[in-house]
Design a protein around this motif. Structure first.
Motif, PDB file in Angstrom:
ATOM      1  N   ARG A 215     -45.165  56.789 -19.361  1.00 38.14           N
ATOM      2  CA  ARG A 215     -43.723  56.928 -19.559  1.00 38.14           C
ATOM      3  C   ARG A 215     -43.243  56.133 -20.764  1.00 38.14           C
ATOM      4  NH1 ARG A 215     -43.210  61.627 -17.409  1.00 38.14           N
ATOM      5  NH2 ARG A 215     -43.430  61.705 -15.138  1.00 38.14           N
ATOM      6  N   ARG A 216     -43.820  54.961 -20.956  1.00 42.26           N
ATOM      7  CA  ARG A 216     -43.406  54.153 -22.113  1.00 42.26           C
ATOM      8  C   ARG A 216     -43.867  54.789 -23.429  1.00 42.26           C
ATOM      9  NH1 ARG A 216     -40.789  52.554 -25.345  1.00 42.26           N
ATOM     10  NH2 ARG A 216     -40.659  50.496 -26.322  1.00 42.26           N
ATOM     11  N   LEU A 217     -45.088  55.302 -23.473  1.00 42.49           N
ATOM     12  CA  LEU A 217     -45.608  55.859 -24.712  1.00 42.49           C
ATOM     13  C   LEU A 217     -44.830  57.094 -25.166  1.00 42.49           C
ATOM     14  CD1 LEU A 217     -49.472  55.503 -24.309  1.00 42.49           C
ATOM     15  CD2 LEU A 217     -48.072  54.543 -26.153  1.00 42.49           C
ATOM     16  N   ILE A 218     -44.379  57.919 -24.212  1.00 40.91           N
ATOM     17  CA  ILE A 218     -43.660  59.129 -24.610  1.00 40.91           C
ATOM     18  C   ILE A 218     -42.151  58.890 -24.710  1.00 40.91           C
ATOM     19  CG2 ILE A 218     -45.419  60.631 -23.620  1.00 40.91           C
ATOM     20  CD1 ILE A 218     -43.498  61.196 -21.295  1.00 40.91           C
ATOM     21  N   GLY A 219     -41.722  57.655 -24.452  1.00 36.26           N
ATOM     22  CA  GLY A 219     -40.305  57.349 -24.570  1.00 36.26           C
ATOM     23  C   GLY A 219     -39.503  57.601 -23.317  1.00 36.26           C
ATOM     24  N   GLY A 220     -40.178  57.859 -22.188  1.00 36.04           N
ATOM     25  CA  GLY A 220     -39.470  58.049 -20.935  1.00 36.04           C
ATOM     26  C   GLY A 220     -39.003  56.758 -20.313  1.00 36.04           C
ATOM     27  N   ALA A 221     -39.475  55.642 -20.836  1.00 35.77           N
ATOM     28  CA  ALA A 221     -38.993  54.315 -20.456  1.00 35.77           C
ATOM     29  C   ALA A 221     -38.857  53.502 -21.736  1.00 35.77           C
ATOM     30  CB  ALA A 221     -39.949  53.633 -19.486  1.00 35.77           C
ATOM     31  N   ASP A 222     -37.994  52.514 -21.709  1.00 29.70           N
ATOM     32  CA  ASP A 222     -37.636  51.792 -22.931  1.00 29.70           C
ATOM     33  C   ASP A 222     -38.245  50.405 -23.029  1.00 29.70           C
ATOM     34  OD1 ASP A 222     -35.449  53.808 -23.778  1.00 29.70           O
ATOM     35  OD2 ASP A 222     -34.903  53.281 -21.730  1.00 29.70           O
ATOM     36  N   ALA A 223     -38.903  49.944 -21.967  1.00 29.93           N
ATOM     37  CA  ALA A 223     -39.582  48.652 -21.983  1.00 29.93           C
ATOM     38  C   ALA A 223     -40.719  48.695 -20.978  1.00 29.93           C
ATOM     39  CB  ALA A 223     -38.610  47.519 -21.645  1.00 29.93           C
ATOM     40  N   SER A 301     -46.473  53.655 -31.977  1.00 25.60           N
ATOM     41  CA  SER A 301     -46.108  55.012 -31.552  1.00 25.60           C
ATOM     42  C   SER A 301     -44.635  55.276 -31.841  1.00 25.60           C
ATOM     43  CB  SER A 301     -46.376  55.195 -30.053  1.00 25.60           C
ATOM     44  OG  SER A 301     -45.901  56.457 -29.620  1.00 25.60           O
ATOM     45  N   PRO A 302     -44.316  56.148 -32.789  1.00 29.28           N
ATOM     46  CA  PRO A 302     -42.913  56.419 -33.121  1.00 29.28           C
ATOM     47  C   PRO A 302     -42.149  57.104 -31.990  1.00 29.28           C
ATOM     48  CG  PRO A 302     -44.351  57.982 -34.252  1.00 29.28           C
ATOM     49  CD  PRO A 302     -45.242  56.941 -33.627  1.00 29.28           C
ATOM     50  N   GLU A 303     -42.854  57.734 -31.071  1.00 27.08           N
ATOM     51  CA  GLU A 303     -42.188  58.463 -29.984  1.00 27.08           C
ATOM     52  C   GLU A 303     -41.628  57.526 -28.924  1.00 27.08           C
ATOM     53  OE1 GLU A 303     -41.054  62.072 -28.035  1.00 27.08           O
ATOM     54  OE2 GLU A 303     -41.839  61.675 -30.048  1.00 27.08           O
TER      55      GLU A 303
END
Length: 309
Positions: A215-223, A301-303
């Protein structure tokens, strides 16, 4: 009394995954600052569970109240995953909705939701689904009023079903290795599509697909946090300070990002395929990375960072 209990809890040593909802609240907020709304002494319990000969909890599996975080006023809700998997029922959901509506009058610095839920109680399905819809509507109202809503996810039950939907409406999300975010849980997918589609017994697959690192790598979580209350406290403070605006531009950017995600990763069969397309040098090594090594991977990871999830 709450202050005395909080003083005996070491946030650096307390595992978020293992802690109870009350332990998380007391260790996360400033010592002695938590004041509970509708505490167990009020006996606001589910009116439906006795019909199924099921036990009830005096707080219906959720702790809500007000507190301070670094001296700033916050409202906080914490689900107890040990009671019916933190599932939403009439009283449980009503307490969360009431807290969110109170934010419009109390104007806290932020609202913190400590998710730990498998979704909706089947025994209270209609009331639970209604509460989830009302909670999402209330979060929109709170965010429009300029109050950040921060979700923290790292408990035993994860954040599934309607909880996953509510999490998606939050301003920001923090997740740990043990946290999982999804609308449909592993067993639900397997029941409807078969083990060939998703084997719920494959724990590595579950964590790769729904876990905090993915979730963090794809931007589904912010921390991404270590599994301690102090790590979640630090993340909460940071996320409150950088919550995005809630406006048409943000919503349009989120929609565009979701469409781009499907175009880019829609044919991937496993999370490792997604990570490879994100440019992770050794995707197979991600599950074994410690927090520091994973933070370095996220930074490349820019995403991972975007105001629209």
């Amino acid at each position: 009394m709450a202050g005395d209990r909080a003083a005996s809890i070491d946030p650096d040593a307390l595992s978020w995954y293992e802690a109870t909802a009350r332990q998380r609240v007391l260790a996360l907020t400033d010592p002695g600052s938590f004041r509970e709304f509708l505490p167990p002494t009020e006996r606001r319990m589910s009116p439906h569970l006795p019909l199924f000969d099921l036990p009830r909890a005096f707080d219906d599996g959720i702790v809500v109240g007000r507190a301070r975080l670094d001296g700033e006023p916050v409202l906080i809700a914490a689900q107890e995953g040990r009671f019916m998997g933190g599932a939403f029922g009439e009283v449980h959901g009503g307490k969360l909705v009431g807290l969110l509506r109170a934010a419009l009058a109390l104007k806290p610095k932020a609202v913190l939701i400590l998710f730990d839920t498998g979704g909706v109680r089947l025994q209270e399905a209609n009331a639970g689904e209604t509460a989830i819809a009302e909670a999402m509507r209330a979060i929109v109202d709170v965010r429009v009023a300029g109050i950040p809503v921060i979700g923290l996810i790292g408990g035993r039950a994860g954040c599934y079903g309607g909880g996953g939907l509510i999490a998606g409406t939050c301003s920001r999300l923090a997740v740990s290795e043990g946290g999982r975010i999804s609308v449909s849980g592993p067993e639900v997918i397997e029941t409807n599509k078969g083990a060939e589609e998703f084997d719920s017994r494959d724990r590595a697959l579950v964590w790769r697909t729904m876990g905090g690192k993915h979730r963090r790598l794809i931007g589904g979580a912010d921390a991404f946090c270590a599994d301690t209350v102090s790590a979640f406290r630090k993340a909460a403070r940071d996320l409150v300070g950088r919550a995005p605006a809630f406006d048409l531009d943000t919503l349009e950017a989120e929609q565009a990002r979701l469409e781009a995600r499907i175009d880019r990763f829609g044919d991937c069969r496993d999370a490792t395929d997604v990570w490879a397309r994100l440019g992770v040098n050794d995707p197979e090594s991600v599950p074994a990375m410690d927090t520091d090594a994973f933070a370095e991977t996220v930074a490349r990871s820019p995403e991972a960072d975007h105001d629209a999830r």
